[in-house]
Design an enzyme around this catalytic site. Structure first.
Site, PDB file in Angstrom:
ATOM      1  N   GLY A   1       0.740  -2.588   9.954  1.00 62.06           N
ATOM      2  CA  GLY A   1       1.229  -1.689   8.913  1.00 62.06           C
ATOM      3  C   GLY A   1       0.074  -1.124   8.123  1.00 62.06           C
TER       4      GLY A   1
ATOM      5  N   GLY B   1      -0.563   1.095   4.323  1.00 61.37           N
ATOM      6  CA  GLY B   1       0.075   1.693   3.149  1.00 61.37           C
ATOM      7  C   GLY B   1      -0.947   2.067   2.113  1.00 61.37           C
TER       8      GLY B   1
ATOM      9  CB  VAL C   1      -0.248  -5.148   6.874  1.00 61.45           C
ATOM     10  CG1 VAL C   1       0.305  -6.562   6.935  1.00 61.45           C
ATOM     11  CG2 VAL C   1       0.020  -4.530   5.517  1.00 61.45           C
TER      12      VAL C   1
ATOM     13  CE  LYS D   1      -0.818  -3.942   1.509  1.00 66.97           C
ATOM     14  NZ  LYS D   1       0.486  -3.612   1.008  1.00 66.97           N
TER      15      LYS D   1
ATOM     16  CG  ASP E   1       5.386   3.105  -2.973  1.00 64.09           C
ATOM     17  OD1 ASP E   1       6.146   4.082  -2.757  1.00 64.09           O
ATOM     18  OD2 ASP E   1       4.341   2.917  -2.331  1.00 64.09           O
TER      19      ASP E   1
END
Ligand SMILES: *[C@@H]1O[C@H](CO)[C@@H](O)[C@H](O)[C@H]1NC(C)=O
Ligand SMILES: *[C@@H]1O[C@H](CO)[C@@H](O)[C@H](O)[C@H]1NC(C)=O
Ligand SMILES: *[C@@H]1O[C@H](CO)[C@@H](O)[C@H](O)[C@H]1NC(C)=O
Ligand SMILES: *[C@@H]1O[C@H](CO)[C@@H](O)[C@H](O)[C@H]1NC(C)=O
Length: 794
Positions: A513, A515, A520, A534, A631
């Protein structure tokens, strides 16, 4: 006319000192002031910010005080507990007065001549009393030396530049702010019967509360910029920090300490920080036997068969309407269950792994037991000899059982309970954050900015306390002592080395992932547990600060929130270790790559919507009411193997860069399409931004389309606001099929779909009309059929 002229001449001559027509700048020996002339005779600081003189607190009752001139807020009082009479009587012509005697002693006397207060100074006849611009009242001797100052003996307020020291205390009723023997700044309830510390959280050691016991300087100080720093390492920054603001730190009547800033334009105080977030955590608040309850707004109430001792003061608590006779207690008494309630502390005994009946019997046969708390599962039994600091905890899986007479009639008392026992008498003095989180104004204190800035900056200590609270309510465990609490934290949360994490992730091989806050990676720990690691970008915090903040996030535990298991902070590297959530993020199933692999069925969608609402409601209401996620979007909603939703990335707003260039919160957090309009309008941000984003997500769950970036309806591209309008129209006709994801081929529950769209639309409206997450969660639960009807078609 001539007399007038003469008078004005005289007064202008004596302007330097005692003038009876205008406020004084100083007092010399032999001069005095009286309550009768309190609106003309008072000291004024050179810049007129502060005044000092007689302050009227009742029809004929006065204190000698210092106050902010414009708003009349008292910041110091010589005689807080013994007011003086205002007016002279025929017997006593002189009345009360404050005088500076020839020997240099400042004395406050009542009408009968008794000394109510004195400075106990003897600096001779050239002594002067004046009020400085800081609000400090000083007695200065002939050598220009300060022999006494009000700053040394604060009452309930600390002003900027005033040292809070070893022996000083801020006092409000039974509540105190003071430096404890172990050098830690604390809040204490010191009542007639018990003494109990409630801040920082007694469930943690001082270290986990972020305090240092080894600096014995014992001094705290509020500077002109709004920084409050204490020698035990406690630091807070006003949410509006910066110069030029008039501030104060006050221990309020409800036992909480708060920092305030003066908003000159509306002449009222704005709260910029407070110590205890959950008001029910203030010990002694509802007194002996009283229960503090948030369920219908903050309220104190008495248990059944108990009445308020003093209808004007909850601190005095409740007394039983029966007496416990000692003859055959087990025959005379029974128990009344108070669901989810507990009284903190004062356990006579504690037993584990026993049954409810056994626990009950222990209390029944023990004359000193007045109630017990029992928690099922592991069978915890707490026998109480005093009922203090009572609360109803929505998430506590135990109940309190009060000993009441056998003749007790539960239906009768539950009726009478309601009217007589609301928190009315002192409710105006209890201030609570929760409902204000959404920006509802209360009194003339503006909370909203408080939340905004707290959300942005995050105040470390607040979080410590709030998370302490969270932990307290955790479903699986409830620490009864500091040790328990401490163990629970350390068990689940730890620090990792960079090497460990590099190995775990195979040198950061598998990216799962990406962001705003970082990338991540998938990893496997030594004990074979799967984790998501992360790597944060843009963190410029010092190690200590980072450590403190992540530790706090690490304590949050809720089934719909992704659990943080640990962190790593080495050199420039900042990593967070999370539980691995098997099925990845919601966006992939709604409109991404996994859509063909496995279509989310309706039941799953509803469960995800509800789970997400639960998680957010927890962040907003039960737990860190300070955590506004900021978020919320499908990318941040992860799914477990059973399609349970877990919200990721909460609490991270605080970790991002804070230098001036990127301070702009708007650009730091939030994703276009999910951001509430107030972001763009530069309006204060509160929890309602999450409600808005949640509304967008809800629509996306229903439609299976990225509505946030426009949607195609009837082969034409419709922009989001227009789409919301269209959704409203469809709602009116109840032809909900037009909105629901076509991929479901009509397999959905129309009632649930209508409820979801209706909620979504209400979330997207005007900020003040948006519901709270709590309400949303409850509304969705009402349509939930988890345990119910198997009749649906999917
Ligand atoms: C003056 O009055 C107060 C109460 O009004 C009383 O407590 C005090 O004893 C009196 N002092 C004298 C000297 O009479
Ligand atoms: C008295 O002391 C203060 C500072 O302590 C100084 O600013 C002031 O000028 C002094 N005044 C006189 C008359 O010496
Ligand atoms: C103790 O606290 C004071 C005041 O905050 C600070 O000036 C001092 O450096 C501290 N001492 C130590 C040893 O940390
Ligand atoms: C309990 O109180 C209710 C309402 O006051 C009354 O109707 C009922 O008879 C009482 N029951 C007993 C056992 O006293």
């Amino acid at each position: 006319m001539a007399v007038l002229l003469l008078l004005s001449l005289l007064s202008s001559l004596s302007l330097q000192f005692c003038s009876c027509a205008s406020p004084w700048q100083a007092m010399t020996t032999g001069s005095y002031m009286t309550p009768e002339d309190h609106d003309r005779m008072f000291l004024l600081s050179p810049d007129t910010t502060f005044s000092c003189g007689f302050h009227q607190v009742g029809t004929n009752a006065f204190t000698f005080s210092i106050w902010y001139t414009t708003v009349k807020t008292v910041v110091w009082t010589a005689n807080p507990y013994s007011t003086v009479n205002g007016y002279s009587s025929p017997v006593n012509l002189y009345g009360s007065r404050l005088s500076l005697n020839k020997d240099g002693n400042m004395v406050l006397t009542d009408t009968n001549g008794s000394t109510v207060w004195e400075s106990k100074t003897s600096s001779g006849k050239h002594t002067i009393v004046s009020l400085l611009d800081t609000g400090n009242l000083v007695i200065i001797d002939s050598g220009n030396k300060t022999v006494w100052q009000s700053f040394d003996s604060p009452t309930d307020t600390l002003l900027p530049r005033q040292n809070f020291k070893k022996d000083t205390r801020l006092v409000s009723g039974y509540h105190y702010l003071y430096f404890d023997n172990d050098n830690i700044l604390r809040l204490l309830y010191d009542g007639p019967e018990i003494t109990s510390i409630y801040w920082p959280s007694p469930d943690y050691t001082s270290v986990s509360n972020g305090r240092n016991r080894y600096n014995n300087t014992r001094v705290a100080f509020l500077d002109d910029e709004g920084n409050f720093v204490s020698s035990d390492g406690f630091k807070i920054v006003a949410s509006d920090s910066g110069p030029g603001v008039k501030r104060r730190i006050t221990i309020d009547k409800d036992g909480n300490i708060r920092m305030y800033s003066l908003d000159a334009s509306i002449r009222s105080w704005v709260i910029t920080w407070q110590a205890v977030i959950k008001m029910c955590d203030v010990h002694g608040l509802c007194g002996k036997n009283g229960l503090c309850d948030y369920s219908e707004g903050l309220k104190c109430r008495c248990p059944p068969e108990h009445v308020m001792v003093d209808l004007t003061d909850w601190n005095k608590g409740c007394k039983p309407t029966f007496t416990i006779s000692s003859k055959k207690p087990h025959e005379d008494f029974t128990f009344f269950k108070q669901p989810h309630a507990d009284f903190y502390g004062f356990d006579l005994r504690f037993k584990q792994s026993i049954r409810l009946q056994e626990c009950r019997d222990i209390c029944l046969y023990d004359n000193s037991c007045i109630s017990f708390t029992y928690k099922g599962g592991i069978g915890m039994c707490y026998i109480k000899y005093l009922n203090y600091n009572g609360q109803v905890y929505p998430y506590f899986l135990g109940d309190n059982y009060m000993k009441v007479p056998q003749s007790f009639n539960s239906s009768a008392s539950s009726i009478s309970k309601q009217e007589s026992l609301t928190c009315k008498p002192s409710s105006s003095e209890i201030m609570l954050g929760s409902e204000n989180m959404y920006g509802i104004k209360k009194d003339n204190i503006k909370w909203i900015y408080f939340y905004v800035f707290t959300a942005i900056l995050g105040v470390l200590e607040l979080l410590v306390i709030v998370t302490g609270w969270c932990l307290f309510f955790r479903k699986s465990n409830m620490p009864k002592s500091m040790e328990d609490g401490y163990k629970m934290i350390t068990n689940h949360f730890r620090r990792f080395t960079y090497r460990e994490l590099r190995e775990a992730t195979g040198k950061f091989k598998e990216e799962i992932g990406r962001g705003g806050t970082g990338i991540v990676y998938r990893g496997v720990l030594e004990d074979k547990r799967l984790v998501a690691v992360k790597k944060l970008s843009d963190v410029e915090q010092g190690e200590e600060e980072f450590w403190a903040e992540v530790t706090l996030i690490g304590r949050i535990n809720h089934m719909n929130l992704v659990r943080m298991m640990g962190f790593c902070s080495e050199g420039k590297n900042r990593l967070l270790v999370y539980e691995y959530v098997e099925n990845g993020s919601l966006d992939k199933y709604l409109f991404g790559e996994r859509i063909t692999e496995s279509l989310l069925g309706w039941r799953q969608r509803y469960k995800i919507a509800l789970g997400t609402a639960r998680g957010l409601a927890y962040l907003h209401h039960e737990c860190l009411e300070w955590i506004v996620h900021c978020d919320v979007k499908p990318e941040n909603i992860l799914l477990t193997r059973n399609s349970d939703a877990k919200i990721a990335d909460f609490g991270l707003a605080k970790l991002a860069k804070r230098d001036s260039s990127s301070f702009n919160f708007t650009h730091m957090r939030g994703t276009m399409g999910y951001m509430a309009p107030e972001w763009a309008l530069n309006m204060p941000i509160n929890a309602k931004v999450d409600v808005y984003s949640y509304g967008v997500v809800l629509l996306e769950i229903v439609t299976g389309t990225r509505v946030s970036s426009g949607i195609i309806v009837d082969e034409t591209q419709v922009e989001f606001p227009d789409f919301v309008e269209k959704a409203k129209q469809i709602l009116a006709t109840e032809r909900i099929t037009d909105l629901v994801d076509g991929k479901l081929k009509g397999c959905f529950d129309p009632e649930q779909a209508i409820a979801m769209v209706r909620i979504a639309v209400s979330c997207l409206g005007d900020r003040s009309k948006r519901p709270t997450m709590d309400k949303i969660m409850k509304a969705l639960m009402a349509y939930d059929d988890e345990d119910g009807h198997p009749a649906y078609l999917y």
